[in-house]
Scaffold this active site. Structure first.
Site, PDB file in Angstrom:
ATOM      1  N   LYS A   1       0.820  -1.215   0.000  1.00 17.94           N
ATOM      2  CA  LYS A   1       0.000   0.000   0.000  1.00 17.94           C
ATOM      3  C   LYS A   1       0.855   1.266   0.000  1.00 17.94           C
ATOM      4  CE  LYS A   1      -2.280  -1.303   3.690  1.00 17.94           C
ATOM      5  NZ  LYS A   1      -3.244  -1.338   4.802  1.00 17.94           N
ATOM      6  N   CYS A   2       2.034   1.197  -0.553  1.00 14.59           N
ATOM      7  CA  CYS A   2       2.987   2.317  -0.571  1.00 14.59           C
ATOM      8  C   CYS A   2       2.914   3.036  -1.914  1.00 14.59           C
ATOM      9  CB  CYS A   2       4.395   1.754  -0.345  1.00 14.59           C
ATOM     10  SG  CYS A   2       5.720   2.974  -0.395  1.00 14.59           S
ATOM     11  N   GLY A   3       3.266   4.299  -1.915  1.00 10.17           N
ATOM     12  CA  GLY A   3       3.330   5.060  -3.162  1.00 10.17           C
ATOM     13  C   GLY A   3       4.370   4.517  -4.129  1.00 10.17           C
TER      14      GLY A   3
END
Length: 171
Positions: free
Chosen positions: A50-52
């Site tokens: 769920k990281c950029g």
């Protein structure tokens, strides 16, 4: 060429970690022993779903497909140390298969920072003064077990510095 010399100088300057065996829990069950890849370069990357920077999975897979025939191993190490990973290894595995069609080896969710960090990362911190500052930090382990280079999150997997470093070790 300067990048190549810098990488080679870094390899010479850092002692080998090969004397230690680092085993991770595999996301597929069982274990992954870094020692099984002795003699090959291994790019170890702490990841999060769920990281950029999660789109870097595409670049990691591209790197793996391009250089695996010449000996490169790319090892994804999912971690929730920055509170951006899914709740279970099964969810991570499904997400990576569906969203990115990943075929590279992957550990189960693993701590990469602090007192509870996996031995690989704890050893990096204790001997090199380096630990991941965020998701998608990269560590290139040379074929002899030494740490060839490290990169932060913003360095893309298919970037010139990473490719130049890897190519110095390929068969």
């Amino acid at each position: 060429m300067n990048a190549l010399l810098t990488v080679l100088a870094t390899v010479v300057a850092l002692p080998a970690l090969a004397a230690q065996s680092f085993t991770f829990d595999s996301i597929d069950g069982g274990t992954i022993d870094l020692g099984q890849w002795k003699g090959q370069p291994v790019l170890v990357v702490n990841t999060a779903s769920k990281c950029g920077f999660t789109r870097q999975y595409n670049g990691l897979q591209d790197l793996y497909e391009r250089y695996a025939p010449q000996g490169l191993v790319v090892l994804a190490v999912p971690s929730n140390d920055f509170k951006q990973e899914l709740a279970s290894g099964d969810q991570v595995k499904e997400f990576c298969a569906v969203a990115f069609d990943l075929t590279l080896p992957m550990t189960d969710i693993t701590k990469v920072r602090g007192a509870q960090a996996h031995d690989f990362y704890r050893t990096l911190r204790e001997t090199k003064g380096w630990e991941p500052q965020w998701n998608f930090n990269k560590v290139l382990v040379a074929p002899d077990g030494s740490i060839a280079a490290t990169w932060g999150s913003t360095t893309r997997p298919m970037s010139r510095p990473i490719i130049a470093a890897i190519e110095t070790f390929l068969q």
